[in-house]
Write a protein that holds these residues in place. Structure first.
Motif, PDB file in Angstrom:
ATOM      1  N   THR A  61       0.833  -1.207   0.000  1.00 56.77           N
ATOM      2  CA  THR A  61       0.000   0.000   0.000  1.00 56.77           C
ATOM      3  C   THR A  61       0.864   1.251   0.000  1.00 56.77           C
ATOM      4  O   THR A  61       0.626   2.194  -0.767  1.00 56.77           O
ATOM      5  N   ILE A  62       1.880   1.243   0.855  1.00 59.99           N
ATOM      6  CA  ILE A  62       2.765   2.415   0.947  1.00 59.99           C
ATOM      7  C   ILE A  62       3.453   2.658  -0.399  1.00 59.99           C
ATOM      8  O   ILE A  62       3.472   3.785  -0.903  1.00 59.99           O
ATOM      9  N   ILE A  63       3.978   1.582  -0.983  1.00 63.09           N
ATOM     10  CA  ILE A  63       4.676   1.732  -2.262  1.00 63.09           C
ATOM     11  C   ILE A  63       3.724   2.211  -3.337  1.00 63.09           C
ATOM     12  O   ILE A  63       4.070   3.044  -4.176  1.00 63.09           O
ATOM     13  N   LEU A  64       2.487   1.726  -3.265  1.00 62.68           N
ATOM     14  CA  LEU A  64       1.478   2.151  -4.222  1.00 62.68           C
ATOM     15  C   LEU A  64       1.255   3.659  -4.131  1.00 62.68           C
ATOM     16  O   LEU A  64       1.103   4.350  -5.150  1.00 62.68           O
ATOM     17  N   PHE A  65       1.256   4.191  -2.909  1.00 67.26           N
ATOM     18  CA  PHE A  65       1.074   5.633  -2.740  1.00 67.26           C
ATOM     19  C   PHE A  65       2.317   6.398  -3.188  1.00 67.26           C
ATOM     20  O   PHE A  65       2.216   7.430  -3.852  1.00 67.26           O
ATOM     21  N   VAL A  66       3.478   5.869  -2.823  1.00 64.22           N
ATOM     22  CA  VAL A  66       4.728   6.558  -3.161  1.00 64.22           C
ATOM     23  C   VAL A  66       4.922   6.623  -4.675  1.00 64.22           C
ATOM     24  O   VAL A  66       5.285   7.661  -5.226  1.00 64.22           O
ATOM     25  N   THR A  67       4.634   5.508  -5.348  1.00 66.61           N
ATOM     26  CA  THR A  67       4.807   5.481  -6.808  1.00 66.61           C
ATOM     27  C   THR A  67       3.564   5.995  -7.533  1.00 66.61           C
ATOM     28  O   THR A  67       3.465   5.875  -8.742  1.00 66.61           O
ATOM     29  N   LYS A  68       2.626   6.534  -6.810  1.00 66.23           N
ATOM     30  CA  LYS A  68       1.371   7.077  -7.356  1.00 66.23           C
ATOM     31  C   LYS A  68       0.631   6.039  -8.199  1.00 66.23           C
ATOM     32  O   LYS A  68       0.263   6.297  -9.350  1.00 66.23           O
ATOM     33  N   GLY A  69       0.441   4.865  -7.629  1.00 65.18           N
ATOM     34  CA  GLY A  69      -0.376   3.849  -8.277  1.00 65.18           C
ATOM     35  C   GLY A  69       0.302   3.067  -9.385  1.00 65.18           C
ATOM     36  O   GLY A  69      -0.344   2.289 -10.070  1.00 65.18           O
ATOM     37  N   LYS A  70       1.593   3.290  -9.549  1.00 63.58           N
ATOM     38  CA  LYS A  70       2.270   2.596 -10.645  1.00 63.58           C
ATOM     39  C   LYS A  70       2.579   1.140 -10.298  1.00 63.58           C
ATOM     40  O   LYS A  70       2.453   0.252 -11.125  1.00 63.58           O
ATOM     41  N   SER A  71       3.043   0.925  -9.095  1.00 65.78           N
ATOM     42  CA  SER A  71       3.514  -0.414  -8.745  1.00 65.78           C
ATOM     43  C   SER A  71       3.360  -0.646  -7.248  1.00 65.78           C
ATOM     44  O   SER A  71       3.370   0.293  -6.452  1.00 65.78           O
ATOM     45  N   SER A  72       3.206  -1.903  -6.867  1.00 72.00           N
ATOM     46  CA  SER A  72       3.152  -2.217  -5.440  1.00 72.00           C
ATOM     47  C   SER A  72       4.303  -3.127  -5.050  1.00 72.00           C
ATOM     48  O   SER A  72       4.299  -3.720  -3.988  1.00 72.00           O
ATOM     49  N   HIS A  73       5.296  -3.256  -5.916  1.00 69.03           N
ATOM     50  CA  HIS A  73       6.380  -4.207  -5.673  1.00 69.03           C
ATOM     51  C   HIS A  73       7.677  -3.516  -5.325  1.00 69.03           C
ATOM     52  O   HIS A  73       7.967  -2.451  -5.841  1.00 69.03           O
ATOM     53  N   ILE A  74       8.456  -4.166  -4.535  1.00 65.73           N
ATOM     54  CA  ILE A  74       9.850  -3.746  -4.358  1.00 65.73           C
ATOM     55  C   ILE A  74      10.688  -4.464  -5.403  1.00 65.73           C
ATOM     56  O   ILE A  74      11.473  -3.867  -6.113  1.00 65.73           O
ATOM     57  N   LEU A  75      10.480  -5.753  -5.492  1.00 65.34           N
ATOM     58  CA  LEU A  75      11.182  -6.554  -6.486  1.00 65.34           C
ATOM     59  C   LEU A  75      10.165  -7.094  -7.480  1.00 65.34           C
ATOM     60  O   LEU A  75       9.062  -7.459  -7.099  1.00 65.34           O
ATOM     61  N   THR A  76      10.518  -7.173  -8.742  1.00 63.02           N
ATOM     62  CA  THR A  76       9.646  -7.880  -9.662  1.00 63.02           C
ATOM     63  C   THR A  76       9.887  -9.371  -9.474  1.00 63.02           C
ATOM     64  O   THR A  76      10.983  -9.789  -9.107  1.00 63.02           O
ATOM     65  N   PHE A  77       8.855 -10.155  -9.721  1.00 66.46           N
ATOM     66  CA  PHE A  77       8.990 -11.587  -9.510  1.00 66.46           C
ATOM     67  C   PHE A  77      10.032 -12.176 -10.446  1.00 66.46           C
ATOM     68  O   PHE A  77       9.987 -11.959 -11.650  1.00 66.46           O
ATOM     69  N   SER A  78      10.943 -12.896  -9.890  1.00 72.41           N
ATOM     70  CA  SER A  78      11.955 -13.537 -10.709  1.00 72.41           C
ATOM     71  C   SER A  78      11.923 -15.032 -10.452  1.00 72.41           C
ATOM     72  O   SER A  78      12.180 -15.504  -9.353  1.00 72.41           O
ATOM     73  N   GLU A  79      11.578 -15.741 -11.494  1.00 73.31           N
ATOM     74  CA  GLU A  79      11.538 -17.191 -11.427  1.00 73.31           C
ATOM     75  C   GLU A  79      12.889 -17.745 -10.990  1.00 73.31           C
ATOM     76  O   GLU A  79      12.969 -18.669 -10.198  1.00 73.31           O
ATOM     77  N   GLU A  80      13.934 -17.116 -11.522  1.00 76.15           N
ATOM     78  CA  GLU A  80      15.305 -17.509 -11.205  1.00 76.15           C
ATOM     79  C   GLU A  80      15.558 -17.417  -9.708  1.00 76.15           C
ATOM     80  O   GLU A  80      16.049 -18.345  -9.086  1.00 76.15           O
TER      81      GLU A  80
END
Lengths: 512, 512
Positions: A61-80
């Motif tokens: 939620t915090i990241i969503l607000f900080v990035t103005k709704g762009k993303s809610s992730h710190i890391l993108t999911f990496s299968e690796e």
């Protein structure tokens, strides 16, 4: 040339920062979760998994607000990241810490194998499309760890073993199935099921064999070369590297790395663990548990954050009512599928063990708890769903987005319901003596003493209960050998395996 | 859409394999090195580092043949891999395991600080070009670990501490300097040295403060919340994560992560380590040592393989005679620069300690060994050279290639000479009593017993010698406090630090 170098340097540093910021944040959040989890240990309604999911959700939620709704992730999911770094320690630790329950309760693991053979019960929307098969495998993997946190190994050893043995086989099976599904798609035309079955048997036997060889090789090297004579650092390093190597080799040979590393863990704790110095034994069991713990918390946190990925929600194009419909049908299908196997197989197991007075029957209450515990879908489900339906965490297809969001809903709600708010009350209601005995034993075990002969480690480790459990298990094993497959195995183990690969004799004669 | 998905899947798997193959190979080679290193433990001429370099060299040759001269690497050099994953455990472990030597011999560390202040002695080809400064910093970092393997901590505690204290300060300094060099390039126009000096002080103090805060915070949390009550898994996880977090935070704030994590290690072993359960203590010291050991071996192996990168050799465009000239001038400059500091500072140190009867003087033989040990350039040099003069392990500039190849030659030959073939004979010649006492003690310490009060861990850990060494150190500390800075610190420590952050009292009164 100068210009190129300068721009290279700039890119370099930017690249470094792109890595450093998310890692720092994630590690900081992990530390926070750890402390919170510790503080809530005595709490009745919450536990570590649920805390981690909630913390992830809040961070999202915090990241969503900080990035103005762009993303809610710190890391993108990496299968690796998941398949190379996070999954191996979890599975290895499962094999390493619980080997005794697993081997002592091998008959019950048949439940799990039964599910494995007869799996395609969840393909509720048509059998022809292989996506549905993938969905089936995704939801066949369950969050064993969270359930086991609730069940308290030392109080309900039988129930614990049942849930665990079934859970591990189920988890590994779902990954094996998952890997086999693309092959199925190709061979479907040539007439299906027997070939899939053959593929499974091939994968299962080869993976197991590789893990066994890796474990025995480690045990033999440690024993034959007396590693402990010079340094315990090398002993621990060798165990860690060999376990990891077995996983990577299996992946390289397109086998199931999970099965391999699981069996490697079992064999290491059975033989290799007895060939190292005392301090290495303590270190080994704690460090494997710690690595597994960190990896699990990491995944659960990620799930919490991912729940807020609004891109996926927007893309689904389904109303809330439709989503709820899909969710409830998924949950009930999972429950039904589970019940269809747990009850008949438990009855069968009870029937087979009816002459063995020492063996406790699986009561109806136990069966309910197993069914209910299996409801929970965890980190492995999420990872498989991401692997199948996204390309590095990104998807542009509405159908794929729907599957992902549904997986997340199921994981979130099942964890909250099953593990969180209903878990302790339900167990207290169905098995009231466990709850009371638990609070007593917690007061008794204020001064933990280490037991050197057992590699097992429960989250609340108390040596006393460990020893009691082991005695109980050994008692069962020694007193009723004729009724089980164990006596043959034990004779073989004492005669050939122990002398070569190390470990104490399990025979009745103490001087053996 | 279908087509895109299929091709994505294809790319996915290829990507996975591109990672899986080199990791598997590297892990297998690491296991091999480990076993070989163990077998050669008793050998007079070889040791672990030299074995790893040779194994890397042989592997490089094989890969060169397999790839038909294209490449000698399994993995391409990744700055990220080195600075994010391999370096932190090495430096943290250095702080964690050796804190007592470091703090007990603080006056001698002044040698290292002296080198740090007066460093630009190696800019032998002109002061204006910042590449030469970078070369200076690259060669100021030395391979302490390998030297210490030869020196045997328990037999020559004073010498060991001298070499170690100086080595660590030197290593960290070279990285700090290295990070500061680009800034120097900008400020060179505005009149140089004072600003560089200011930068160093700023970096040093802030990095140290951050590490100290991280270490004390961990100790306080562990003590205040009684983590050991529930699980030792969380204790170990918290220590690992906090140490890593301190490193990442420092990197994020553009401080020296190495200094930060080093001081974090010192404070954790001084305070936090005493607040955890017994099994966590054993686990902590072994697991940190193991991680550091694996990371070091990994780097040394890489150096061995990199020596065969013929692309770089072809690009240098220098004759063998020229290369040998550059090599010998580098070696003699390193040796001269070292001697110019070790001899005066040792004399000064002896003069300052002349009234203290307990304190052993640094003999001329000791000084020779220090000079000689400092010759060795190790994994850190290589990593810095790669960071500076290549772009992800690739360079197309002949000058850069020459610098890289020279670095590799210096590291290879200094390791072979200093650590390998000359080390044990030289020490046996200069300090004959160590060699003889060593062989005796090895027979005595057949049954190692763990000592619970010391976080230190030598590669051949024997509790007896650990205790003796600690007693000796404490004796020195307690008997001659007025002559050192320790007495003030000790009083402050006992009065304020220990009660808040944990750990045993070091005061004379045992009941304190």
């Amino acid at each position: 040339m100068e210009m190129v170098l300068v721009s290279d340097l700039g890119r370099n540093l930017a690249h470094e920062h792109a890595q450093v910021v998310p890692i720092s944040l994630f590690v900081a959040i992990l530390c926070f979760c750890l402390v919170i989890g510790h503080l809530l240990e005595e709490n009745r309604w919450l536990n570590e998994s649920i805390t981690a999911i909630l913390v992830g959700f809040i961070d999202g939620t915090i990241i969503l607000f900080v990035t103005k709704g762009k993303s809610s992730h710190i890391l993108t999911f990496s299968e690796e990241l998941f398949f190379i770094y996070l999954l191996p320690p979890i599975i290895f630790n499962a094999g390493f810490q619980r080997c005794m329950e697993f081997t002592f309760n091998f008959p019950y693991s048949v439940d799990g194998l039964g599910c494995w053979w007869l799996f395609p019960k969840l393909n509720f929307l048509g059998l022809t499309v292989w996506d549905y098969l993938a969905i089936g495998t995704i939801f066949s993997s369950t969050d064993t760890v969270c359930t086991l946190q609730v069940l308290h190994q030392d109080k309900t050893p039988l129930l614990y073993s049942l849930v665990f043995g079934e859970g591990v086989v189920n988890d590994t099976t779902s990954v094996v199935l998952f890997n086999a599904v693309p092959k199925l798609d190709v061979s479907r035309v040539n007439g299906g099921t027997p070939r899939v079955f053959g593929d499974f048997l091939y994968l299962f036997s080869l993976s197991t064999a590789l893990g066994t060889v890796a474990g025995l090789l480690t045990a033999y090297v440690l024993k034959a070369l007396c590693f402990g004579r010079h340094s315990s650092v090398r002993e621990i390093a060798l165990m860690m590297l060999m376990a990891y190597l077995s996983y990577m080799l299996a992946e390289l040979l397109e086998l199931s790395g999970i099965l391999t590393v699981f069996f490697c863990g079992i064999l290491m704790s059975r033989y290799a663990w007895h060939n190292v110095t005392e301090s290495s034994r303590i270190t080994a069991r704690h460090v494997f548990a710690t690595m597994s713990f960190i990896a699990e918390t990491f995944i659960i946190l990620y799930v919490g954050m991912d729940a807020l990925d609004i891109e996926k929600w927007r893309m689904t194009k389904l109303s809330v009512r439709n989503l709820m419909g899909i969710y409830s049908s998924l949950i009930s299908l999972i429950l039904l599928g589970r019940a269809a196997f747990v009850f008949p197989l438990s009855t069968f197991s009870n029937y087979m063990n009816r002459r063995d007075e020492r063996s406790l029957p699986i009561t109806f209450k136990h069966q309910i708890i197993i069914c209910w515990a299996r409801l929970m879908r965890g980190a492995v489900s999420i990872a498989l769903a991401f692997k199948q339906f996204t390309f590095y965490g990104v998807t542009s297809d509405p159908v794929n987005a729907t599957v992902i969001t549904n997986t997340i809903i199921v994981v979130l709600f099942s964890t909250l319901e099953v593990c969180g708010f209903l878990a302790k009350p339900l167990i207290n209601y169905l098995l009231p003596h466990c709850a009371t005995r638990k609070s007593i034993s917690r007061q008794e075990s204020k001064t933990p003493v280490e037991d050197m002969n057992l590699p097992m480690l429960s989250l609340e480790e108390s040596a006393e209960t460990n020893i009691n459990r082991a005695k109980e298990s050994l008692f069962l094993l020694i007193e009723s050998p004729v009724y089980t497959i164990h006596s043959c195995w034990r004779r073989f183990d004492d005669a050939y395996m122990r002398p070569i690969f190390g470990g104490p004799c399990s025979s009745r004669q103490p001087e053996c």
